[in-house]
Enzyme design. Structure first.
Site, PDB file in Angstrom:
ATOM      1  N   CYS A  82      -4.011   1.076  10.010  1.00  0.00           N
ATOM      2  CA  CYS A  82      -5.426   0.693   9.985  1.00  0.00           C
ATOM      3  C   CYS A  82      -5.960   0.238  11.341  1.00  0.00           C
ATOM      4  CB  CYS A  82      -5.671  -0.392   8.950  1.00  0.00           C
ATOM      5  SG  CYS A  82      -4.619  -1.852   9.141  1.00  0.00           S
TER       6      CYS A  82
ATOM      7  N   PRO B 213       0.822  -1.212   0.000  1.00  0.00           N
ATOM      8  CA  PRO B 213       0.000   0.000   0.000  1.00  0.00           C
ATOM      9  C   PRO B 213       0.858   1.265   0.000  1.00  0.00           C
ATOM     10  CG  PRO B 213       0.210  -0.790   2.228  1.00  0.00           C
ATOM     11  CD  PRO B 213       0.967  -1.771   1.363  1.00  0.00           C
TER      12      PRO B 213
END
Length: 487
Positions: free
Chosen positions: A251, A117
């Site tokens: 996250c 990511p």
């Protein structure tokens, strides 16, 4: 001569990388634990030495987070992860139970596709390379295009160190021309044994639908419940530390705070004292328009941005020393932006009457988004903590610790990881913090310890229907057989 189409070039590049990786992995699989560990240590040391350089590159290229915090992430992914796995047995015989006559043997899965990511690009490359090679696998990376240069530099640094330590060339590969078609080829190719996917929901779903075994991670949306027995100043500090770390790009970081009516005032006062800015109703509506895009996905313009940058983007006027923006909320749902994952220093704030209501609200939030991931509780009441742990649809219930750093195993004793499994409820194949143990199979060598005759002797030979004897006679027959065996 006509230039090769970009997508075709990307697909061909993937095929070449996989061919090299498959060949290299065959050599790697023949190496001893000592040789593998020497390679992993070289990767960890080289990455740690370049931690600041890579952090600055990632920050400048993506515009996400704070380079100082990305230094910490790179340090965590290299030194911290290596220290936690260096004694782990991952090659050859893992265990031999001489009494049960079973031997466990580690078998590498082969070539791993590592999807990277843009939020944690350099640290995720370091971490995935370490755990893959520790388990005897090669790895080919699909980099996020917005972090391509910093990812390529990370791969170059760790590949050189690995090869100097004896790692076969091609063990660590990376796409230079990333496209969706190239990544699809990487995930579906017959030479790819496993996908290790970290990123958005669409990418994770693509990994699981590729036909290749995958370990994917869904979105986080962890609520943090400050129960009335909690040490409020410390709970608030931990939440603020977590939500401001790298501007909230991990996250596992908190996405909402839940308090009780009885401690609401003291929590709000402490949050303000530590730099939180509570938005008015009008300001809340103003910011809300920028959290999600029309298609319901997170707006990348706010991801990893500071409070000041978000205020400038949205036209808000806020104090210069504000660290986190908080909006009071009462609703939960797909069309309620504050109730969803926000990888930025933005929090929703809910009020309930008691811990039972907090329990139900937490589950409602998580079932709308973030199921299987993480939630936090700040409390000194063990009974309530255990009740939360038993009921919540998450893989991690973090107690009295910052969500971002607790979830990845930095401030807890969970496995240090930057890929956090979400379990079946979150659409993931595992609920683990992913470690080398998730990246090899176990072959079991089992010696025979019984014969068919033994199994027959142990099976009941008397049937009431067949023998037509009464219950007392049946008991007598069974007792006689047991006594005969004892003698």
């Amino acid at each position: 001569m006509t230039a090769l189409d970009k997508d075709l070039a990307s697909i061909q590049e993937v095929r070449n990388l996989l061919t090299a990786a498959k060949s290299a992995q065959k050599t790697l699989a023949e190496m001893s634990q000592e040789q593998i560990d020497r390679i992993c240590e070289a990767i960890a040391v080289s990455a740690y030495e370049a931690r600041e350089k890579l952090a600055k590159m990632a920050n400048q290229e993506t515009g996400f987070g704070l380079w100082q915090d990305k230094v910490v992430k790179n340090s965590f992914a290299s030194k911290f992860v290596w220290d936690s796995i260096k004694e782990m047995k991952t090659v050859g015989i893992l265990n031999e139970d001489k009494e049960k006559k079973v031997i466990d043997v580690a078998v590498p899965v082969g070539v791993i596709a590592g999807l990277i990511p843009s939020t944690n690009p350099t640290s995720t490359v370091i971490y995935k390379a370490l755990i893959a090679i520790k388990a005897g696998n090669a790895i080919v990376f699909s980099p996020h295009p917005n972090a391509l240069n910093s990812i390529l530099e990370t791969v170059a640094i760790i590949s050189k160190a690995a090869e100097n330590a004896g790692c076969p060339k091609g063990t660590i590969g990376c796409m230079v021309k990333p496209t969706m078609q190239g990544t699809a080829e990487l995930m579906k190719h017959q030479d790819t044994s496993l996908i290790l996917a970290t990123g958005g929901s669409a990418m994770v779903k693509a990994a699981y639908s590729s036909g290749t075994p995958a370990i994917g991670v869904g979105p986080g949306n962890g609520p943090a419940y400050i129960e009335k027995s909690a040490n409020v100043p410390l709970a608030v500090k931990r939440i603020m530390d977590s939500k401001t770390f790298d501007n909230g790009t991990i996250c596992a970081s908190e996405q909402s705070i839940i308090v009780e009516t009885s401690n609401k005032a003291i929590v709000i006062a402490e949050l303000k004292k530590q730099g939180a800015y509570f938005l008015s109703s009008a300001e809340s509506l103003q910011l809300e328009q920028y959290i999600m895009r029309p298609n319901g996905t997170m707006n990348p313009q706010i991801v990893g941005k500071s409070v000041q940058a978000i205020a400038e983007l949205t036209g808000l006027s806020i104090p210069k020393d504000a660290r986190v923006l908080i909006a009071e909320e009462t609703k939960v749902g797909h069309k309620v932006p504050y109730s969803r994952e926000k990888l930025a220093p933005i929090l929703a704030f809910y009020t309930v009457e008691n811990w039972e209501e907090a329990c139900e609200l937490s589950m409602e939030i998580l079932h709308h988004e973030g199921a299987g991931h993480t939630m936090m509780i700040h409390s000194e009441d063990d009974a309530i903590i255990r009740a939360f742990g038993l009921k919540k649809p998450v893989s991690r219930v973090l107690v009295n610790t910052p969500g971002a750093l607790g979830g990845i195993g930095a401030t807890t004793n969970m496995a240090p990881a930057l890929t956090l499994g979400c379990g079946a409820v979150g659409g993931s194949s595992t609920s683990d913090n992913i470690s080398p143990e998730n990246l090899f199979n176990v072959r079991r060598i089992a010696y025979g310890v019984r014969e068919l005759d033994d199994l027959r002797d142990e099976s009941p030979q008397v049937s009431i229907a067949d023998s037509k004897i009464n219950e007392e006679q049946l008991v007598e027959v069974l007792v006689e057989r047991i006594l005969a065996k004892l003698h």
